[in-house]
Design a protein around this motif. Structure first.
Motif, mmCIF file in Angstrom:
data_model
loop_
_atom_site.group_PDB
_atom_site.id
_atom_site.type_symbol
_atom_site.label_atom_id
_atom_site.label_comp_id
_atom_site.label_asym_id
_atom_site.label_seq_id
_atom_site.Cartn_x
_atom_site.Cartn_y
_atom_site.Cartn_z
ATOM 1 N N CYS A 18 45.391 48.741 40.837
ATOM 2 C CA CYS A 18 46.062 47.645 40.075
ATOM 3 C C CYS A 18 47.310 47.172 40.454
ATOM 4 O O CYS A 18 48.351 48.255 40.564
ATOM 5 C CB CYS A 18 45.899 48.231 38.775
ATOM 6 N N VAL A 19 47.542 46.131 40.385
ATOM 7 C CA VAL A 19 49.113 45.665 40.368
ATOM 8 C C VAL A 19 49.546 45.058 39.157
ATOM 9 O O VAL A 19 48.627 44.230 38.466
ATOM 10 C CB VAL A 19 49.003 44.287 41.491
ATOM 11 N N GLY A 20 50.733 45.500 38.734
ATOM 12 C CA GLY A 20 51.240 44.965 37.517
ATOM 13 C C GLY A 20 52.404 43.977 37.708
ATOM 14 O O GLY A 20 52.992 43.953 38.811
ATOM 15 N N LEU A 40 52.472 49.315 41.355
ATOM 16 C CA LEU A 40 50.857 49.770 41.309
ATOM 17 C C LEU A 40 50.615 50.825 40.577
ATOM 18 O O LEU A 40 51.438 51.942 40.234
ATOM 19 C CB LEU A 40 50.655 50.294 42.969
ATOM 20 N N PHE A 41 49.354 50.715 40.153
ATOM 21 C CA PHE A 41 48.911 51.955 39.276
ATOM 22 C C PHE A 41 47.358 52.134 39.579
ATOM 23 O O PHE A 41 47.040 51.190 40.280
ATOM 24 C CB PHE A 41 49.252 51.804 37.803
ATOM 25 N N LEU A 42 46.536 53.259 39.162
ATOM 26 C CA LEU A 42 45.330 53.250 39.375
ATOM 27 C C LEU A 42 44.383 53.575 38.416
ATOM 28 O O LEU A 42 44.835 53.869 37.288
ATOM 29 C CB LEU A 42 45.042 54.563 40.502
ATOM 30 N N HIS A 66 44.005 43.038 25.932
ATOM 31 C CA HIS A 66 43.187 42.545 26.913
ATOM 32 C C HIS A 66 44.204 41.925 28.008
ATOM 33 O O HIS A 66 45.205 41.260 27.835
ATOM 34 C CB HIS A 66 42.357 41.342 26.574
ATOM 35 N N GLU A 67 43.769 42.094 29.375
ATOM 36 C CA GLU A 67 44.588 41.454 30.430
ATOM 37 C C GLU A 67 43.594 40.894 31.461
ATOM 38 O O GLU A 67 42.872 41.739 32.164
ATOM 39 C CB GLU A 67 45.498 42.522 31.285
ATOM 40 N N VAL A 68 43.253 39.471 31.475
ATOM 41 C CA VAL A 68 42.230 39.068 32.537
ATOM 42 C C VAL A 68 42.759 39.039 33.873
ATOM 43 O O VAL A 68 44.070 38.612 33.950
ATOM 44 C CB VAL A 68 41.791 37.708 32.111
ATOM 45 N N GLU A 69 42.086 39.477 34.908
ATOM 46 C CA GLU A 69 42.779 39.543 36.306
ATOM 47 C C GLU A 69 41.625 39.098 37.380
ATOM 48 O O GLU A 69 40.411 39.142 37.385
ATOM 49 C CB GLU A 69 43.166 40.856 36.470
ATOM 50 N N LEU A 70 42.080 38.686 38.345
ATOM 51 C CA LEU A 70 41.100 38.426 39.622
ATOM 52 C C LEU A 70 40.964 39.681 40.345
ATOM 53 O O LEU A 70 42.103 40.402 40.669
ATOM 54 C CB LEU A 70 41.688 37.348 40.599
ATOM 55 N N LEU A 97 38.836 42.877 33.416
ATOM 56 C CA LEU A 97 39.789 42.971 32.226
ATOM 57 C C LEU A 97 40.667 44.165 32.810
ATOM 58 O O LEU A 97 39.926 45.043 32.945
ATOM 59 C CB LEU A 97 39.183 42.946 31.239
ATOM 60 N N ASP A 98 41.959 44.234 32.523
ATOM 61 C CA ASP A 98 42.789 45.681 32.750
ATOM 62 C C ASP A 98 43.061 45.996 31.221
ATOM 63 O O ASP A 98 44.151 45.325 30.737
ATOM 64 C CB ASP A 98 44.020 45.308 33.639
ATOM 65 N N MET A 99 42.115 46.661 30.425
ATOM 66 C CA MET A 99 42.251 46.905 29.182
ATOM 67 C C MET A 99 43.492 47.782 29.154
ATOM 68 O O MET A 99 43.387 48.803 29.894
ATOM 69 C CB MET A 99 40.950 47.380 28.463
ATOM 70 N N ALA A 118 47.205 54.927 28.949
ATOM 71 C CA ALA A 118 47.346 53.672 28.581
ATOM 72 C C ALA A 118 46.155 52.719 29.307
ATOM 73 O O ALA A 118 45.800 51.652 28.978
ATOM 74 C CB ALA A 118 48.851 52.946 28.764
ATOM 75 N N LYS A 119 45.843 53.142 30.546
ATOM 76 C CA LYS A 119 45.127 52.185 31.466
ATOM 77 C C LYS A 119 43.975 52.654 32.263
ATOM 78 O O LYS A 119 43.283 51.982 32.615
ATOM 79 C CB LYS A 119 46.092 52.066 32.658
ATOM 80 N N ALA A 120 43.778 54.113 32.135
ATOM 81 C CA ALA A 120 42.721 54.683 33.018
ATOM 82 C C ALA A 120 41.566 55.031 32.153
ATOM 83 O O ALA A 120 40.476 55.803 32.911
ATOM 84 C CB ALA A 120 43.132 55.627 33.980
ATOM 85 N N GLY A 187 46.694 41.454 38.686
ATOM 86 C CA GLY A 187 47.780 41.088 37.703
ATOM 87 C C GLY A 187 47.238 40.179 36.939
ATOM 88 O O GLY A 187 46.422 39.368 37.191
ATOM 89 N N THR A 188 47.983 40.183 35.738
ATOM 90 C CA THR A 188 47.475 38.995 34.589
ATOM 91 C C THR A 188 48.496 38.097 34.303
ATOM 92 O O THR A 188 49.808 38.488 34.338
ATOM 93 C CB THR A 188 47.290 39.977 33.217
ATOM 94 N N PRO A 189 48.151 36.831 34.152
ATOM 95 C CA PRO A 189 49.012 35.839 33.437
ATOM 96 C C PRO A 189 49.400 36.118 32.070
ATOM 97 O O PRO A 189 48.890 36.888 31.252
ATOM 98 C CB PRO A 189 48.153 34.493 33.768
HETATM 99 MG MG MG Z 1 47.273 44.271 34.435
#
Ligand code: MG
Ligand code: OAA
Length: 219
Positions: A18-20, A40-42, A66-70, A97-99, A118-120, A187-189
């Motif tokens: 994941c790119v933040g 970066l994180f995983l 929520h974080e919507v991402e490609l 989604l990067d919840m 927080a992320k995984a 990454g998310t907008p």
């Molecule tokens: Mg994200």
């Protein structure tokens, strides 16, 4: 053995990188500096969840965002992949989604601890159906949107990314070799916000894909 089906890549157990902070408007909304290199994180493959199953609220958060991402799906692995041939390594895309347990991420940041809690966690990576590469000729210029209970929260173009997809593939592959079936979340907008039990999240890429997930609590 029959050939593996890339359209079911989430069953392969591969990496989620994941790119933040790849959109300035989102970095600013969370009061983070605009990065000069990708953050970066995983996530582990156990984070995947597909439509029909719920996003489960972790018991330890009171602010699940929520974080919507490609998502960019790797079709051909490599190390030190040059930017000039990076797109040859892409099999296709998924909407992701990067919840994020934002309260826990804030605590980790202030204590200098990693973002794993927080992320995984399980179901922290909801994904759409696989989108073959040909369906998105210009991934650097598509529109991503997300609604919570029919209210639009996020709506942004991948043209706003700070680091392009070829740049990210080159950068990541110098540090972590990429393999077929790996997924890069780009990454998310701006517009992230918290969700509650029973909320319905809908997200889409204009003209390409939509997906729907319900938020639930583990019974
Ligand atoms: Mg994200
Ligand atoms: O805001 C964060 O937690 C970093 C991130 O994942 C993003 O920018 O997409």
């Amino acid at each position: 053995m029959s050939a593996r089906n890339i359209a079911r890549f989430w069953e392969w157990g591969r990496k989620i990188i994941c790119v933040g902070r790849n959109y300035a408007d989102h970095a600013i909304e969370l009061k983070n500096a605009i990065p000069s290199e990708p953050v970066l994180f995983l996530k582990p493959p156990s984070a995947y969840v597909t439509e029909g199953s719920p996003i489960l609220l972790p018991f330890y958060t009171s602010s699940l965002h929520h974080e919507v991402e490609l998502g960019v799906l790797i079709g051909k692995g490599g190390t030190d992949i040059p930017q000039s041939s990076a797109m040859e390594h892409v099999a296709g895309y998924v909407l992701c989604l990067d919840m994020t347990a934002r309260d826990i991420q804030d605590q980790c940041k202030s204590k200098g601890l990693p973002w794993t809690l927080a992320k995984a966690f399980n179901t922290s990576c909801p994904i759409s159906d696989f989108i073959p590469k040909e369906k998105i000729p210009d991934p650097g210029n598509i529109n991503l949107w997300l609604k919570v209970n029919d209210t639009v929260k996020q709506n942004g173009s991948t043209s706003q990314m700070i680091f392009s997809i070829p740049y990210l593939i080159n950068y990541i592959s110098q540090i972590i070799s990429l393999e077929e079936g790996d997924l890069i979340l780009t990454g998310t907008p701006k517009g992230v916000s918290s969700v509650q039990e029973q909320d319905v999240l809908q997200a889409g890429i204009d003209g390409i894909v939509t997906m729907t997930f319900k938020v639930d609590r583990k019974s």
